[in-house]
Design a protein around this motif. Sequence first.
Motif, PDB file in Angstrom:
ATOM      1  N   MET A   1      45.629  61.548  65.397  1.00 55.79           N
ATOM      2  CA  MET A   1      45.871  60.163  65.016  1.00 55.79           C
ATOM      3  C   MET A   1      44.542  59.413  64.899  1.00 55.79           C
ATOM      4  SD  MET A   1      48.500  58.019  64.540  1.00 55.79           S
ATOM      5  CE  MET A   1      48.767  56.253  64.408  1.00 55.79           C
ATOM      6  N   LYS A   2      44.387  58.671  63.799  1.00 59.64           N
ATOM      7  CA  LYS A   2      43.167  57.896  63.598  1.00 59.64           C
ATOM      8  C   LYS A   2      43.475  56.400  63.695  1.00 59.64           C
ATOM      9  CE  LYS A   2      40.661  61.155  60.636  1.00 59.64           C
ATOM     10  NZ  LYS A   2      39.981  61.341  59.319  1.00 59.64           N
ATOM     11  N   TYR A   3      42.488  55.656  64.221  1.00 56.62           N
ATOM     12  CA  TYR A   3      42.593  54.206  64.324  1.00 56.62           C
ATOM     13  C   TYR A   3      41.335  53.578  63.736  1.00 56.62           C
ATOM     14  CZ  TYR A   3      46.097  55.476  67.856  1.00 56.62           C
ATOM     15  OH  TYR A   3      47.168  56.022  68.511  1.00 56.62           O
ATOM     16  N   LYS A   4      41.526  52.497  63.045  1.00 54.23           N
ATOM     17  CA  LYS A   4      40.399  51.789  62.446  1.00 54.23           C
ATOM     18  C   LYS A   4      39.455  51.263  63.514  1.00 54.23           C
ATOM     19  CE  LYS A   4      39.395  47.696  59.629  1.00 54.23           C
ATOM     20  NZ  LYS A   4      40.001  46.508  58.956  1.00 54.23           N
ATOM     21  N   CYS A  56      41.087  58.188  73.032  1.00 50.89           N
ATOM     22  CA  CYS A  56      40.466  58.525  71.750  1.00 50.89           C
ATOM     23  C   CYS A  56      38.974  58.787  71.921  1.00 50.89           C
ATOM     24  CB  CYS A  56      40.651  57.371  70.757  1.00 50.89           C
ATOM     25  SG  CYS A  56      42.316  57.218  70.103  1.00 50.89           S
ATOM     26  N   TYR A  58      35.238  58.250  69.667  1.00 47.31           N
ATOM     27  CA  TYR A  58      34.688  57.407  68.598  1.00 47.31           C
ATOM     28  C   TYR A  58      33.903  58.262  67.621  1.00 47.31           C
ATOM     29  CZ  TYR A  58      32.515  53.275  66.466  1.00 47.31           C
ATOM     30  OH  TYR A  58      32.112  52.287  65.590  1.00 47.31           O
ATOM     31  N   LYS A  59      34.221  58.125  66.355  1.00 47.52           N
ATOM     32  CA  LYS A  59      33.524  58.838  65.293  1.00 47.52           C
ATOM     33  C   LYS A  59      32.612  57.848  64.578  1.00 47.52           C
ATOM     34  CE  LYS A  59      35.780  62.724  65.963  1.00 47.52           C
ATOM     35  NZ  LYS A  59      35.127  63.983  66.405  1.00 47.52           N
ATOM     36  N   SER A  65      33.253  53.840  60.517  1.00 44.08           N
ATOM     37  CA  SER A  65      33.598  54.534  61.759  1.00 44.08           C
ATOM     38  C   SER A  65      35.080  54.390  62.080  1.00 44.08           C
ATOM     39  CB  SER A  65      32.752  53.984  62.913  1.00 44.08           C
ATOM     40  OG  SER A  65      31.378  53.975  62.565  1.00 44.08           O
ATOM     41  N   TYR A  66      35.555  55.230  63.005  1.00 40.24           N
ATOM     42  CA  TYR A  66      36.966  55.177  63.387  1.00 40.24           C
ATOM     43  C   TYR A  66      37.148  55.830  64.756  1.00 40.24           C
ATOM     44  CZ  TYR A  66      36.832  60.022  61.666  1.00 40.24           C
ATOM     45  OH  TYR A  66      36.507  61.339  61.467  1.00 40.24           O
ATOM     46  N   TRP A  67      38.313  55.585  65.332  1.00 46.48           N
ATOM     47  CA  TRP A  67      38.728  56.229  66.576  1.00 46.48           C
ATOM     48  C   TRP A  67      39.700  57.353  66.227  1.00 46.48           C
ATOM     49  CZ3 TRP A  67      36.493  54.586  71.077  1.00 46.48           C
ATOM     50  CH2 TRP A  67      35.937  53.302  71.098  1.00 46.48           C
ATOM     51  N   GLU A  68      39.636  58.432  66.984  1.00 49.75           N
ATOM     52  CA  GLU A  68      40.537  59.560  66.740  1.00 49.75           C
ATOM     53  C   GLU A  68      41.017  60.114  68.073  1.00 49.75           C
ATOM     54  OE1 GLU A  68      40.591  63.115  63.558  1.00 49.75           O
ATOM     55  OE2 GLU A  68      38.858  63.149  64.901  1.00 49.75           O
ATOM     56  N   THR A  69      42.303  60.416  68.125  1.00 44.88           N
ATOM     57  CA  THR A  69      42.867  60.988  69.346  1.00 44.88           C
ATOM     58  C   THR A  69      42.133  62.268  69.718  1.00 44.88           C
ATOM     59  OG1 THR A  69      45.041  60.097  68.765  1.00 44.88           O
ATOM     60  CG2 THR A  69      44.973  61.823  70.440  1.00 44.88           C
TER      61      THR A  69
END
Length: 418
Positions: A1-4, A56, A58-59, A65-69
């Motif tokens: 799952m990705k988050y902005k 998550c 941090y990428k 950039s985004y957050w990913e589980t």
Amino acid sequence: MKYKAEIFDKLQYLFEETKFNDHQLHCVIKFENKLNDIIIERAMNLLLKAVPILSCVYKHNNGDSYWETAVNSEFSDLFTIVSNETDFNTFTTSKTNELTGPQIKACLYSSTKDSLSIIMNHMVCDGAGFKQCLYLLSHLYSNLMKDKNFSPEYILNGDRSIQMITSQICLTDKISCLLFQNKESNQRKKHMFPMSQDENTSPFILTHEISEARYTLLHDYCKHNNVTINDIVLAAYYRALTKIMTVEGKTLNIPIMIDMRRYLQDKNINSLTNLSSTVITHIVVNFKETFKETLTKVNEEMNAFKAKQMGMNGFVKLALVFKLFSNTLSFSIIKKNLKNPYICMTNIGVLDYEKLIFKGSPATDAFICGSIKYRPHFQIALSSFANKITFSCNLYGSMQDRKTIMNFFSLLDKELPQ
């Protein structure tokens, strides 16, 4: 799952790159007796499920950039137990790692009277969000004490953007913020707190507590003079800084943090996020003036800010930059133009003891503080719990810096109404 990744996630990330601070939040809670270590560990794991962004990673990609589980959400360092104060303090000044997760960690100091230290990535949320998370942790703990199979039915996973704030004002007011409040944020002035040049540094958090009796006195003083605790502390801060920095008669500029939830009708938002802005106060202190005269200057300045959509300028400017340009270009623009203040103050506010309830283990003391600063940056923070105020100062500094700051606490205390 990705988050902005939201604007302030990226901005907080930059603070480490620019060596302003290490973008961590810290809380220490002391208890009347012992916590159940098995239950607190379960509560921490449930917390990750209730607030998905905490598990998550941090990428970072220069603003895009985004957050990913995390692939493996079983974090071995989510919860630790120590048996001595040195290890506990070492944990309290440590960091989360946004690139590997988790974004929150806890450490239990097991003793006859336990203490709990929680550190959290400031990229995830501000002080108000941190308190929200701490209340949730205590809620999970208390329910697990009653039912070991308890699982929350809700998830904090809503909107994290500053759009929820900027949407509260019309286009005309946004233009007004840009035209007439252009010096409200992102300014650096020349005056600096005196610090050593010793390269032998380490992170530390120093505290100074105002007793319940003294707190009552300050509260009564506020009522009598129609001012706020923040006004009083800021006035004392100005006076103490003027003395230790020998800048009598010169304008000092102190940025203070503003919780922008003030513009929301419903402040119980369903997410953890950063919604704090900054305003810069400008005061000249003369040694001959009384504390009340300095306080009047501070109060008038703060009232002027409150009458003009306080703190909105920074939000409007950031939102505009990221709307006009790509994420990567916007990030580059912000990084190039970011000016971190040398001196600032943050009032994290009240940590509500009626919401911070760990069943069977009453909390006797607690404080929250923000990120640990890198020299030459200096910040005083304050939070209150059970009618006591705790001042804190965090720094990567030397032993001489510790002595200077402890002396400054004494000076600040003397400036406060007796």
